[in-house]
Structure formats: C-alpha cells, structure tokens
Design an enzyme around this catalytic site. Structure first.
Site, PDB file in Angstrom:
ATOM      1  N   HIS A 372      97.310 -40.273  70.103  1.00  0.00           N
ATOM      2  CA  HIS A 372      95.996 -39.732  69.413  1.00  0.00           C
ATOM      3  C   HIS A 372      96.183 -40.330  67.795  1.00  0.00           C
ATOM      4  CE1 HIS A 372      94.464 -37.751  72.824  1.00  0.00           C
ATOM      5  NE2 HIS A 372      93.187 -38.231  72.251  1.00  0.00           N
ATOM      6  N   GLU A 613      87.458 -39.665  83.062  1.00  0.00           N
ATOM      7  CA  GLU A 613      88.585 -40.021  82.774  1.00  0.00           C
ATOM      8  C   GLU A 613      89.608 -39.904  83.768  1.00  0.00           C
ATOM      9  OE1 GLU A 613      89.009 -38.549  78.274  1.00  0.00           O
ATOM     10  OE2 GLU A 613      87.998 -36.993  79.400  1.00  0.00           O
ATOM     11  N   ASP A 637      92.392 -42.316  79.065  1.00  0.00           N
ATOM     12  CA  ASP A 637      92.984 -41.457  80.013  1.00  0.00           C
ATOM     13  C   ASP A 637      92.905 -41.788  81.419  1.00  0.00           C
ATOM     14  OD1 ASP A 637      94.136 -39.045  78.701  1.00  0.00           O
ATOM     15  OD2 ASP A 637      92.120 -38.657  77.784  1.00  0.00           O
ATOM     16  N   CYS A 684      84.060 -45.546  75.660  1.00  0.00           N
ATOM     17  CA  CYS A 684      84.236 -45.415  74.263  1.00  0.00           C
ATOM     18  C   CYS A 684      85.906 -45.231  74.283  1.00  0.00           C
ATOM     19  CB  CYS A 684      83.839 -43.605  74.121  1.00  0.00           C
ATOM     20  SG  CYS A 684      84.484 -42.438  75.078  1.00  0.00           S
TER      21      CYS A 684
HETATM   22  C1  PEP Z   1      89.656 -41.720  76.435  1.00  0.00           C
HETATM   23  O1  PEP Z   1      90.627 -40.924  77.069  1.00  0.00           O
HETATM   24  O2  PEP Z   1      89.529 -43.110  76.698  1.00  0.00           O
HETATM   25  C2  PEP Z   1      88.878 -40.949  75.279  1.00  0.00           C
HETATM   26  C3  PEP Z   1      88.095 -41.806  74.403  1.00  0.00           C
HETATM   27  O3  PEP Z   1      89.438 -39.776  74.489  1.00  0.00           O
HETATM   28  P1  PEP Z   1      90.666 -39.337  74.025  1.00  0.00           P
HETATM   29  O4  PEP Z   1      91.400 -40.614  73.544  1.00  0.00           O
HETATM   30  O5  PEP Z   1      90.455 -38.570  72.886  1.00  0.00           O
HETATM   31  O6  PEP Z   1      91.616 -38.750  75.049  1.00  0.00           O
HETATM   32 MG    MG Z   2      90.181 -38.608  76.901  1.00  0.00          MG
END
Ligand code: PEP
Ligand code: MG
Length: 764
Positions: A372, A613, A637, A684
């Site tokens: 993150h 995910e 994920d 996303c």
């Molecule tokens: C993902 O898991 O691709 C996602 C967009 O969520 P995050 O990166 O916040 O876990």
């Molecule tokens: Mg995620």
C-alpha cells in the site's frame, strides 16, 4: 550445539563489520565442532574468483591473498553443486587443489557448505580435520544453519562496504574488493520516476537494529531526549509491575521488572550512551551502540543465565528507542525536495502525512510493487524503489542517492557519468509528461472505435484535482481507509460524510466508487489494532465491517448522505469471499438507506459492486454478478491469493506477476461470466496501470480501467494506438503460453513493432 548456535547468531547480529563477523564465525565454529580448521571463502562475481576471507587453522597471512578461479578446486565445486560436500579425505578427490601457502597438506577430513542468497553463491564455509574421517551429520546440520545466517550478514556488510568505498573513507580491510564498482542495489520499481537526492534514514517504528548513526548539532538536546525516554520507560515498567502485582501475580514473577529498572539505572548503561552522544551521535544511534556492546558482552559469557539476559537487554533497548521515537519520529526539518527517505518500511499513515513536495523519492528495504505504501507513493507521484534487500539503512544517512523508480535500481554516491545520465532521463521524462498531458481531454478510444473509460484510483481528497486534470472519467476506486488511518479514532458520520461529499461533488456527474473500509492485511489503524499470525488471510475488509455493523453502518450512512443531490455514488465491498457476505453487506446498506429515508433524508440507492480479490468468487462469478450492479477486479490481492505470494514480501516478489497465465485465465473467466449477466467489469488493481497488461485486458473486453493518476496518460496513449481486434488475438495467444516471461516478450515485441516500446518501457 543449540546453545552455541544461539550465541553465535546473537554475536553476529550485534556486529556490523563483515571482517569481525567472519572472524567470530571461524573461531566459534572451529571450537564448537572440534575441527582443526574453519575458513570462509567469498565469491567475487566480477572476477569469477573465490578469495579466502577468514580462517582459524590455516595460514592467516594468506587471508585476502589466496584466490581460486570459478571451476577450480573443491571450494568451487561446493558452490557449483549448491550442496554440502562431506569427504573423509579431500586430497583424494579429483577436484582437490593444493595451496601450499595455506599449509593445508596435513588436513584430510573436509566439509564445504555453500553460502547462498536468493539462489546465488556468495561463498563457501569450510571445515577441515587432520584425521581421515567425515564430520558428523550433526556437525553438517550445524554448519548449514551457520552458513544461512552468514548469508544475511555478508549481504549487509557488502552493501555497507560499498558506501565506505564511495565516501572515500579508510578502507582498511580486505573486503572492499567485493563491491568497489558502481553497481546499484537492486530492488523493485515502487512508483515511477527518478529521484536524485541526499538520503534521510528513517527508523520509524522499527527495530533498534535499523537505527542509523546521525550527526547532531545540539548535544544537550539529545541528552535530554535520552533522559526523558529513560524516564518514560521507568514509569512504564513501574506501572506495569504494579498492575501485575494487583492482578495477583506472585512478587517473584514481577521481580524481573526490578532487574530491568536496575539495568536502566546502571551507570555503565547511562554513561556509555551519553559519552557516545557527546562524541557526536544522536541519542538513538548512541543507544543502539550501547545496547549492542552490552549484548556482545553478555553473549560471550559462558553462564547460560547471563546469556539469557541478552533478550532482556535488547527488549529494554527497544523500549527506550520506542519512547524516543515519539520525540524524534519523522525528521520533518531534514526533509526537502532534495532528500530521499530511506527506511526498512514506512507506514502508509506516515506517508499520507508527507507532502509530495517534501521529498524527492523513497527507498525501502521491504515491500513490493503492490504494497500500500507503493500504491500511495504512486498516487502522490513520488519516485519509489521498494524491496531493496541489501539496503544498508543505518549507514546511508546523508549519502547521495539516485533512486530509479522505473527499474528498481538504487545508486549510492554515484559517479558523475551516472548522475548526468539520470539528470538527462529526468529531463526526457518531463518532456514526455508534457506530451501525455496533451491527451487529457481526448477520449481513450481504440483504433477500431471501442471506448474504454479510464478512471482514477484515489484515497486522498488531495488526489481529486490531479485526477480531474489527468482526464479521468470517474473515480474507479476511492480507498476510504486512508482518512481512517490518519486519525486517532474512528471518524464519525458527519466527518466521513464531509470527506466523501468533497470527492463526489468534485467529480459529479462523473461516477465515484467508494470502497467500504478495507482494514486488516497491511493496513492497520493505531486505535483498532488487529494482531494475527496471517493478517492477509485473516480478519480483513468486509470480514471486519460485517463483524462490526456499528462501524459499517456509520460509514454506509455517511456515504449515502454525502451523495444526496449528486447521485454519482457507487459502493464497493472489498475482500468478498462468499455470496452470503454480499447479501449481508447489501442488507446492511438497505437498512442504512431505509433508516435515512425514515429520518427524512432524500437519499437514493447507489449502485452496488463487489471486488474480485479472493479466488473463491472467481468460480461463483455468475451467481454474484446476478445480485450486484458491477464488479471490480482487485488484481493486487487476486494475484496474491491465486499465487500464494504475500504482496509485501520482497523474497517472493519474483513469483508475483500479472501476466502469469493462471492470473489471465482467472480474469478472463470473471469478465466472461459477469458479461453473461450484462454487468460491467472494471480492473482497479495496479495491473490496469501496466501498459502491457492493459492490452490484454482490452482484448478480454474489459469495460473500465481504473489506475493511479500517474499511470493513466500512458494507458490512454496505448489504447489510442491499438485496436481491440489485435488485442483479442494477443489474448488468445497469451492464454496458450506457459509462463509470464513468454507472454511479456510477445507483448513487448508487438509494441516495438508498432513503435510504442520506448514509451512503455520508460513508464515501467
Ligand atoms: C486490489 O487488491 O487490487 C485493490 C485494488 O485493493 P488494495 O490494493 O487496496 O488492496
Ligand atoms: Mg485489495
């Protein structure tokens, strides 16, 4: 042997010089397994030679002087085999090569253990005996364990020696020839861009081991910091001990705290730290040095009780350090556009507090492209390199660095030619951005007329203006946890509603996808700690919010209220792994909606979506698609869970690849199944911002791509230069290939044919 092993490990961990580490190893190992000789040979990749770096038993004058070519002798054989070699008479082995300068004629028994790091040979640990007999299996097991420890120490020391060499300090030992060149440290691209600047090492909430030395201006201030940290720890210990006594714990069990207090008050501890501060080191660095001196002293003692105290000393040191941190956390006054943050890791919270203009770049020892903190850095446009295993954080403070966020390389004190080359790249990059900016108002439309709306990912209100300026046609993922992370408590309904409203009204009438709170995994809230052995497989995302409807309902109500009159709200549920979770979450949303209507609010029901995910729902996509309005694939994920690769773990980052055929099959299945129910699918995750991967998503008929603002222009450029028909053919070919490397090559070649390769490569 276990005792000895533990002691050696402790000693090695508290020593920072490679030559001392090697000396300790050869002496302690020789004694522990009653060998006549113990030596370490290290491999120099450039020269393709092994060099004797330490020995206890052979002629010590030969240290640094005996070299063997790769392929020559038993040492080389051990490294090539990557397997221990245990012989009763080495001299009879066809590969044996005698070095008379070593005086090794009288030794026969031989065991060689490869020292490896990430599958590469760093060197060989050798023990020898006069007798013609093999070493026992126990001894071999012991040596294998020591060699594994040694690998980490060598990697760290090599990296720090490089710094010594570059900063022209005295290089008074034999090891500088290992990395005297200007080879960069290798990590992974975290956020694109190039940073040139001075390193500011940040220790954050991390181990005392990682505290750097740092020069100071104000000795008295550092002494005060040290004293007040000591005082706080004293207070903490006293109150804990009082608490335990009142809870009924026997006095003798609580006596350990008195011992801690004695240690904290001991003159040697206090004076030694203050001396180091007076010598010019900051309080945390001085504390680390004192603690390590104590650890070394205690671990050398033969008394098992005193050896056990090593852990206590380390814990105490860590507590004092933690206290100091409160006082001395982010050295904000040291940060500037010309500085690069260097750390083991920094929390997304800490990063969220930094302005983009505060720093030039970030280099982290841990993490990967989809941590993150990397995602946030990308969103903020801060060039970042992550997963630099060999990063010598402690010694880097103040060194000049070049951090290449495209390739993942980090140069320490680079020579002029490298600096010039990077300055030129920065210039080119600015020109390219200029060109891409010209696309902001043009649609993302393929050469055969298919429009793929490009949305932006966001998490900070500050992102919204850049999102709009980049030409994003919506916010495809608003990570609501960031506003939660920078507070000291859960934000209330009004507070949240205000934040969401700001985002939605800035974008209206374009759609905004607000994702409900996705904490757990690597995103924690200081005021709601979740302690688990496997946080990514644990209480995370929707699992937490369904278990805490009071928190969830406040958030859902805040979202609904925020969208009154705008009606561009889409709500997205993260970490869904079963259909019943979708139903439960939807029911709570309906309840919030009904409540608000009853309270007189003119709310409208938003569109409801689910993040894909967790692999389980890939196989239930059709049923899920039938009960929601849209789905969004969270590839960060999804890849982590499909491949069983922790997205933050640099050691396994090589396995993490969006172009892996299994990942592509899963994504195609999701898109095809959702389309059977006529609902749109977006991606996303970070995959949407990778131009190569985005071609395949285009070929799979993705409906929307949502990327970080910094990746968006390149993706638009790619889409405008491609046709969906071509992309479909590439998908068919890719799905029949056996690995990511082959697929990547095919896609890169295709882009090169079209003359797009240069731009794409510059972007990743
Ligand atoms: C993902 O898991 O691709 C996602 C967009 O969520 P995050 O990166 O916040 O876990
Ligand atoms: Mg995620």
């Amino acid at each position: 042997m276990l005792q000895t092993l533990r002691r050696i490990v402790q000693e090695v961990n508290s020593t920072r010089e490679l030559n001392t580490v090697l000396e300790i190893i050869v002496q302690r190992v020789k004694r522990a397994i009653e060998a006549d000789v113990c030596s370490v040979y290290l491999f120099d990749k450039n020269e393709a030679t092994f060099t004797l770096m330490a020995t206890d038993g052979l002629n010590s004058d030969s240290v640094g002087r005996v070299h063997m070519s790769y392929g020559d002798g038993l040492v080389s054989l051990v490294a090539q085999r990557t397997d221990p070699l245990n012989l009763d008479d080495a001299q009879e082995h066809p590969k044996f090569k005698l070095f008379t300068s070593l005086n090794e004629e009288r030794y026969h028994g031989f065991t060689g253990i490869p020292i490896t790091h990430h599958r590469e040979a760093l060197g060989v640990l050798v023990v020898q005996s006069e007798s013609r007999s093999r070493f026992s299996q126990d001894a071999v097991n012991f040596l294998v364990t020591i060699a594994a420890q040694l690998a980490g120490a060598i990697i760290n020391a090599q990296a720090s020696k490089q710094i010594l060499a570059f900063s022209q300090q005295t290089v008074a030992n034999n090891f500088t020839n290992i990395r005297q060149d200007h080879r960069p440290l290798i990590g992974q691209p975290g956020a694109p861009g190039i940073a040139i600047g001075k390193a500011v090492s940040i220790t954050s909430s991390f181990s005392l081991n990682a505290v750097p030395d740092r020069p100071i201006d104000d000795v008295n201030n550092e002494i005060d910091i040290f004293h007040s940290a000591l005082e706080s720890v004293r207070r903490e210990i006293k109150s804990l001990s009082f608490q335990l006594l009142s809870d009924g714990l026997p006095t003798e069990d609580v006596a350990v705290f008195d011992a801690y207090l004695l240690m904290l008050d001991s003159n040697t501890f206090i004076e030694s730290t203050i001396d180091k501060i007076r010598a010019g080191n900051w309080a945390a660095g001085a504390l680390r040095a004192t603690i390590f001196e104590h650890i070394k002293l205690f671990s050398e003692m033969d008394n098992p009780y005193l050896q056990e105290r090593v852990k206590d000393i380390r814990d105490l040191g860590q507590s004092v350090f933690n206290q100091m941190q409160g006082i001395n956390d982010l050295p904000i006054d040291k940060l500037s556009k010309e500085t690069i943050i260097v750390a083991e890791d920094i929390s997304a919270t800490m990063l969220a507090e930094i302005e983009k203009t505060d720093i030039s770049g970030i280099v982290l020892k841990s993490g990967s492209q989809t941590s993150h903190v990397a995602i946030l850095a990308r969103a903020m446009g801060i060039p970042t390199v992550v997963g630099v295993n060999e990063l010598p954080i402690m010694q880097l403070d103040g060194s000049q660095l070049v951090a290449d966020g495209y390739s993942g390389k980090v140069y320490i004190s680079p020579p002029d030619n490298i600096l010039k080359e990077y300055a030129r790249l920065i210039f080119q990059e600015e020109e390219l951005s200029e060109e891409l900016r010209g696309l902001a108002n043009k649609p993302a439309i393929t050469t055969d007329g298919i429009t793929i709306p490009l949305y932006a990912n966001s998490g900070l209100v500050a992102d919204i203006t850049p999102s709009k300026e980049s030409g994003a046609e919506g916010i495809g993922l608003y990570r609501t946890e960031y506003p939660f992370m920078i507070r000291q408590r859960f934000p209330g309904e009004e507070e949240q509603s205000k934040i969401y409203r700001e985002v939605m009204s800035a974008m209206a009438p374009k759609p905004v996808v607000l994702r409900t709170l996705d904490i757990g995994g690597d995103k924690s809230l200081s005021y709601f700690p979740i302690e688990e052995d496997n946080p990514f497989l644990g209480w995370r995302g929707i699992r937490v919010t369904l278990d805490h409807p009071e928190i969830f309902m406040i958030q859902l109500r805040a979202m609904l209220i925020a969208s009154i009159g705008l009606n561009n709200l889409h709500i997205l549920f993260p970490m869904i792994s079963t259909i019943s979770e979708v139903q439960d979450a939807t029911n709570l949303l309906k309840r919030a909606f009904m409540e608000l209507l009853a309270e007189g609010y003119k709310v409208e029901m938003p569109k409801i979506g689910v993040m894909v995910e967790v692999p389980s729902i890939v196989f239930q996509m059709r049923q899920i698609a039938a009960i929601v309005d849209f789905v969004s694939i969270g590839t960060n994920d999804l890849i982590q869970y499909l491949m069983a690769v922790d997205r933050n773990n640099a050691n396994v980052a090589g396995l993490y690849n969006a172009l892996n055929p299994a990942v592509l099959h899963a994504i195609k299945q999701v898109i095809d199944e959702a389309h059977k129910e006529h609902i749109p699918v977006s991606v996303c995750g970070e995959m949407a911002g990778d131009p190569l991967a985005a071609i395949l998503l285009l070929g799979m008929s993705i409906d929307i791509l949502s990327t970080s603002v910094t990746s968006l222009p390149r993706i638009k450029w790619m889409i405008r230069n491609f046709s969906q028909t071509e992309a479909q053919k590439l998908v068919t070919d890719a799905l029949s290939m056996k690995d990511a490397a082959t697929i990547k090559k095919m896609l890169s070649d295709r882009l090169d044919d079209k003359g797009l390769g240069g731009l794409i490569r510059a972007g990743r």
